[in-house]
Design a protein around this motif. Structure first.
Motif, PDB file in Angstrom:
ATOM      1  N   LYS A  93      30.114 -27.181  37.160  1.00 25.18           N
ATOM      2  CA  LYS A  93      30.391 -27.142  38.607  1.00 25.18           C
ATOM      3  C   LYS A  93      31.883 -27.127  38.876  1.00 25.18           C
ATOM      4  O   LYS A  93      32.363 -26.457  39.790  1.00 25.18           O
ATOM      5  CB  LYS A  93      29.725 -28.337  39.301  1.00 25.18           C
ATOM      6  CG  LYS A  93      28.215 -28.180  39.437  1.00 25.18           C
ATOM      7  CD  LYS A  93      27.590 -29.388  40.127  1.00 25.18           C
ATOM      8  CE  LYS A  93      26.075 -29.208  40.247  1.00 25.18           C
ATOM      9  NZ  LYS A  93      25.422 -30.384  40.864  1.00 25.18           N
ATOM     10  N   LYS A  94      32.637 -27.881  38.066  1.00 24.50           N
ATOM     11  CA  LYS A  94      34.087 -27.889  38.215  1.00 24.50           C
ATOM     12  C   LYS A  94      34.671 -26.527  37.841  1.00 24.50           C
ATOM     13  O   LYS A  94      35.563 -26.002  38.530  1.00 24.50           O
ATOM     14  CB  LYS A  94      34.713 -28.974  37.344  1.00 24.50           C
ATOM     15  CG  LYS A  94      36.222 -29.127  37.546  1.00 24.50           C
ATOM     16  CD  LYS A  94      36.781 -30.222  36.675  1.00 24.50           C
ATOM     17  CE  LYS A  94      38.272 -30.420  36.941  1.00 24.50           C
ATOM     18  NZ  LYS A  94      39.064 -29.186  36.812  1.00 24.50           N
ATOM     19  N   VAL A  95      34.164 -25.944  36.760  1.00 20.04           N
ATOM     20  CA  VAL A  95      34.612 -24.613  36.333  1.00 20.04           C
ATOM     21  C   VAL A  95      34.322 -23.590  37.427  1.00 20.04           C
ATOM     22  O   VAL A  95      35.148 -22.732  37.744  1.00 20.04           O
ATOM     23  CB  VAL A  95      33.907 -24.197  35.021  1.00 20.04           C
ATOM     24  CG1 VAL A  95      34.148 -22.729  34.720  1.00 20.04           C
ATOM     25  CG2 VAL A  95      34.394 -25.055  33.862  1.00 20.04           C
ATOM     26  N   GLN A  96      33.135 -23.698  38.019  1.00 21.21           N
ATOM     27  CA  GLN A  96      32.725 -22.780  39.078  1.00 21.21           C
ATOM     28  C   GLN A  96      33.633 -22.912  40.302  1.00 21.21           C
ATOM     29  O   GLN A  96      34.031 -21.918  40.913  1.00 21.21           O
ATOM     30  CB  GLN A  96      31.269 -23.073  39.461  1.00 21.21           C
ATOM     31  CG  GLN A  96      30.581 -21.959  40.225  1.00 21.21           C
ATOM     32  CD  GLN A  96      29.117 -22.265  40.444  1.00 21.21           C
ATOM     33  OE1 GLN A  96      28.704 -23.426  40.460  1.00 21.21           O
ATOM     34  NE2 GLN A  96      28.314 -21.231  40.625  1.00 21.21           N
TER      35      GLN A  96
ATOM     36  N   TYR B 142      29.595 -15.046  32.211  1.00 18.69           N
ATOM     37  CA  TYR B 142      29.195 -15.076  30.801  1.00 18.69           C
ATOM     38  C   TYR B 142      29.342 -16.501  30.284  1.00 18.69           C
ATOM     39  O   TYR B 142      30.398 -17.128  30.439  1.00 18.69           O
ATOM     40  CB  TYR B 142      30.086 -14.153  29.963  1.00 18.69           C
ATOM     41  CG  TYR B 142      30.027 -12.697  30.340  1.00 18.69           C
ATOM     42  CD1 TYR B 142      29.156 -11.816  29.701  1.00 18.69           C
ATOM     43  CD2 TYR B 142      30.844 -12.177  31.351  1.00 18.69           C
ATOM     44  CE1 TYR B 142      29.103 -10.481  30.033  1.00 18.69           C
ATOM     45  CE2 TYR B 142      30.795 -10.844  31.701  1.00 18.69           C
ATOM     46  CZ  TYR B 142      29.918  -9.997  31.047  1.00 18.69           C
ATOM     47  OH  TYR B 142      29.864  -8.668  31.397  1.00 18.69           O
ATOM     48  N   ILE B 143      28.295 -17.020  29.651  1.00 20.73           N
ATOM     49  CA  ILE B 143      28.368 -18.335  29.010  1.00 20.73           C
ATOM     50  C   ILE B 143      27.992 -18.153  27.540  1.00 20.73           C
ATOM     51  O   ILE B 143      26.849 -17.821  27.207  1.00 20.73           O
ATOM     52  CB  ILE B 143      27.437 -19.355  29.684  1.00 20.73           C
ATOM     53  CG1 ILE B 143      27.805 -19.499  31.167  1.00 20.73           C
ATOM     54  CG2 ILE B 143      27.548 -20.708  28.979  1.00 20.73           C
ATOM     55  CD1 ILE B 143      26.917 -20.471  31.920  1.00 20.73           C
ATOM     56  N   TYR B 144      28.986 -18.363  26.659  1.00 18.45           N
ATOM     57  CA  TYR B 144      28.779 -18.230  25.216  1.00 18.45           C
ATOM     58  C   TYR B 144      28.523 -19.620  24.637  1.00 18.45           C
ATOM     59  O   TYR B 144      29.373 -20.505  24.749  1.00 18.45           O
ATOM     60  CB  TYR B 144      30.007 -17.618  24.547  1.00 18.45           C
ATOM     61  CG  TYR B 144      30.427 -16.284  25.135  1.00 18.45           C
ATOM     62  CD1 TYR B 144      29.845 -15.093  24.712  1.00 18.45           C
ATOM     63  CD2 TYR B 144      31.411 -16.228  26.124  1.00 18.45           C
ATOM     64  CE1 TYR B 144      30.233 -13.875  25.250  1.00 18.45           C
ATOM     65  CE2 TYR B 144      31.800 -15.012  26.682  1.00 18.45           C
ATOM     66  CZ  TYR B 144      31.208 -13.841  26.237  1.00 18.45           C
ATOM     67  OH  TYR B 144      31.586 -12.650  26.784  1.00 18.45           O
TER      68      TYR B 144
ATOM     69  N   VAL C  35      32.860 -20.423  29.112  1.00 14.01           N
ATOM     70  CA  VAL C  35      32.458 -19.838  30.389  1.00 14.01           C
ATOM     71  C   VAL C  35      33.485 -18.794  30.811  1.00 14.01           C
ATOM     72  O   VAL C  35      34.667 -19.099  30.960  1.00 14.01           O
ATOM     73  CB  VAL C  35      32.332 -20.918  31.481  1.00 14.01           C
ATOM     74  CG1 VAL C  35      31.845 -20.289  32.795  1.00 14.01           C
ATOM     75  CG2 VAL C  35      31.382 -22.017  31.028  1.00 14.01           C
ATOM     76  N   GLY C  36      33.032 -17.571  30.983  1.00 19.77           N
ATOM     77  CA  GLY C  36      33.927 -16.495  31.389  1.00 19.77           C
ATOM     78  C   GLY C  36      33.428 -15.787  32.634  1.00 19.77           C
ATOM     79  O   GLY C  36      32.223 -15.527  32.774  1.00 19.77           O
ATOM     80  N   TYR C  37      34.339 -15.509  33.562  1.00 15.90           N
ATOM     81  CA  TYR C  37      33.998 -14.775  34.778  1.00 15.90           C
ATOM     82  C   TYR C  37      34.704 -13.428  34.779  1.00 15.90           C
ATOM     83  O   TYR C  37      35.887 -13.339  34.470  1.00 15.90           O
ATOM     84  CB  TYR C  37      34.462 -15.538  36.023  1.00 15.90           C
ATOM     85  CG  TYR C  37      33.532 -16.638  36.483  1.00 15.90           C
ATOM     86  CD1 TYR C  37      32.474 -16.369  37.337  1.00 15.90           C
ATOM     87  CD2 TYR C  37      33.740 -17.960  36.080  1.00 15.90           C
ATOM     88  CE1 TYR C  37      31.633 -17.374  37.778  1.00 15.90           C
ATOM     89  CE2 TYR C  37      32.901 -18.974  36.512  1.00 15.90           C
ATOM     90  CZ  TYR C  37      31.851 -18.673  37.370  1.00 15.90           C
ATOM     91  OH  TYR C  37      31.019 -19.687  37.800  1.00 15.90           O
TER      92      TYR C  37
ATOM     93  N   THR D 202      38.492 -17.510  30.712  1.00 13.05           N
ATOM     94  CA  THR D 202      37.545 -18.302  29.944  1.00 13.05           C
ATOM     95  C   THR D 202      37.852 -19.795  30.045  1.00 13.05           C
ATOM     96  O   THR D 202      38.997 -20.206  29.944  1.00 13.05           O
ATOM     97  CB  THR D 202      37.573 -17.880  28.460  1.00 13.05           C
ATOM     98  OG1 THR D 202      37.292 -16.481  28.374  1.00 13.05           O
ATOM     99  CG2 THR D 202      36.523 -18.631  27.669  1.00 13.05           C
ATOM    100  N   HIS D 203      36.809 -20.586  30.259  1.00 10.94           N
ATOM    101  CA  HIS D 203      36.914 -22.043  30.300  1.00 10.94           C
ATOM    102  C   HIS D 203      35.956 -22.603  29.251  1.00 10.94           C
ATOM    103  O   HIS D 203      34.895 -22.030  29.006  1.00 10.94           O
ATOM    104  CB  HIS D 203      36.532 -22.573  31.685  1.00 10.94           C
ATOM    105  CG  HIS D 203      37.278 -21.931  32.816  1.00 10.94           C
ATOM    106  ND1 HIS D 203      38.432 -22.449  33.345  1.00 10.94           N
ATOM    107  CD2 HIS D 203      37.032 -20.782  33.499  1.00 10.94           C
ATOM    108  CE1 HIS D 203      38.862 -21.660  34.319  1.00 10.94           C
ATOM    109  NE2 HIS D 203      38.036 -20.650  34.436  1.00 10.94           N
ATOM    110  N   VAL D 204      36.322 -23.720  28.643  1.00  6.03           N
ATOM    111  CA  VAL D 204      35.503 -24.291  27.569  1.00  6.03           C
ATOM    112  C   VAL D 204      34.913 -25.634  27.990  1.00  6.03           C
ATOM    113  O   VAL D 204      35.618 -26.510  28.479  1.00  6.03           O
ATOM    114  CB  VAL D 204      36.323 -24.465  26.273  1.00  6.03           C
ATOM    115  CG1 VAL D 204      35.450 -25.094  25.187  1.00  6.03           C
ATOM    116  CG2 VAL D 204      36.852 -23.122  25.788  1.00  6.03           C
ATOM    117  N   ILE D 205      33.603 -25.760  27.791  1.00  7.76           N
ATOM    118  CA  ILE D 205      32.883 -27.009  28.043  1.00  7.76           C
ATOM    119  C   ILE D 205      32.323 -27.481  26.700  1.00  7.76           C
ATOM    120  O   ILE D 205      31.804 -26.673  25.928  1.00  7.76           O
ATOM    121  CB  ILE D 205      31.721 -26.788  29.039  1.00  7.76           C
ATOM    122  CG1 ILE D 205      32.274 -26.404  30.417  1.00  7.76           C
ATOM    123  CG2 ILE D 205      30.841 -28.025  29.145  1.00  7.76           C
ATOM    124  CD1 ILE D 205      31.189 -25.947  31.392  1.00  7.76           C
TER     125      ILE D 205
END
Length: 321
Positions: free
Chosen positions: A280-283, A316-318, A308-310, A296-299
């Motif tokens: 939710k924070k990444v979003q 995209y969630i790898y 997480v990439g937009y 890209t953000h990493v969780i």
């Protein structure tokens, strides 16, 4: 004349050497670490050269040459991979070697697929059927805990016949009650099995296939999401959840995303609540960003990594380790 011819031969040799010198091939770093589900080899070569590569132990594959540039994607595995990249221009051949580092598998693929499918099928059942399924599971656990062997009705009656007369009536009443309860459970089990079979048929396009060939491939394709996996020798190396940005703006799309993301997160051993909170924070950060390129953000949760990439059109969630 001899001097003139010698000069011509010399010039031809020089031009030939110059031609060889124009042959080029780059691969970037000679050692690559997979990101997401693949390791990427990018490089330059001659515009008219043919590009191919071979992973040691596998067959050679050709690569598209786009105006002198090429991209090769090698799916990650649990073993180090040796790759030979070849550029051929006429009779001139250049090769470069690249090492792909090994990575950890998420889990056994079939195990994850089985648990995921059971969850999808279970969620599609009615509330009353779900309750029956839970009661059956509880009854089965209780039966296993209190009994080490199954006794037939005939054998049970034979055992009761050995009891004193005053105890037989009570024992028979207990046996009859147990038999009645067993018949009721069997009826419920049949009803649940029928409902599950119907749910499986209804949701067949939302289930993971239980067996796959090696490689990166789409395994579920729906309007609001796509699930892609990297399967290597029974191992699930990675999962990519792909969602159209427009789907995230609709209630049906948000519901589908939330359900699938939570299920995948849970089945690979991460903590859904923690991951969702971080997502939710990444979003929120993505909505406030003015960038038009993919970021890209990493969780991280319980040893599992979510990249997480937009992009302008997709999320995209790898999911990897």
């Amino acid at each position: 004349m001899q001097k003139f011819l010698s000069g011509i031969v010399g010039l031809v040799a020089i031009f030939a050497l110059a031609g060889c010198g124009n042959q080029k091939l780059t691969v970037g770093s000679s050692t690559k670490t997979p990101s997401g589900m693949v390791a990427v080899i990018k490089g330059k070569t001659n515009k008219d050269a043919k590009i191919s590569y071979r992973v040691k132990g596998q067959t050679k594959k050709s690569v598209k040459n786009t105006d002198g540039a090429y991209v090769i994607e090698i799916p990650s595995t649990t073993k180090t991979q040796k790759v030979t990249v070849t550029s051929q221009k006429g009779s001139d051949v250049l090769t470069k070697n690249v090492t792909i580092k090994k990575t950890k598998a998420l889990a056994n693929y079939k195990s994850i697929a089985t648990k995921y499918n059971q969850a999808v099928i279970g969620m599609s059942l009615s509330k009353s059927t779900q309750k029956k399924a839970q009661e059956l599971a509880t009854a089965e656990k209780k039966a296993k805990a209190t009994s080490t062997k199954t006794t037939s009705a005939a054998k049970a009656k034979a055992e009761i016949a050995k009891l004193p007369a005053r105890q037989q009536k009570k024992a028979l009443a207990k046996l009859q009650a147990q038999q009645k309860e067993m018949l009721a459970l069997q009826k419920e089990a049949k009803e649940v099995q029928t409902a599950m079979a119907a749910s499986k048929k209804k949701n067949k396009d939302k289930l993971l296939p239980t067996s796959l060939n090696n490689g990166v491939q789409n395994v579920i394709t729906q309007k609001n999401y796509t699930v892609r996996v990297n399967h290597q020798n029974k191992n699930l190396m990675g999962i990519t959840l792909i969602v159209p940005v427009k789907a995230m703006k609709q209630k049906s799309g948000q519901k589908d995303f939330g359900t699938v993301f939570a299920l995948l997160t849970s089945e690979v051993g991460a903590k859904p609540k923690s991951v969702m909170k971080q997502f939710k924070k990444v979003q929120k950060d993505a909505k406030n960003s003015t960038s038009t390129s993919t970021t890209t953000h990493v969780i991280k949760s319980n040893g599992v990594k979510f990249q997480v990439g937009y992009s302008t059109t997709h999320l995209y969630i790898y999911i990897t380790k």
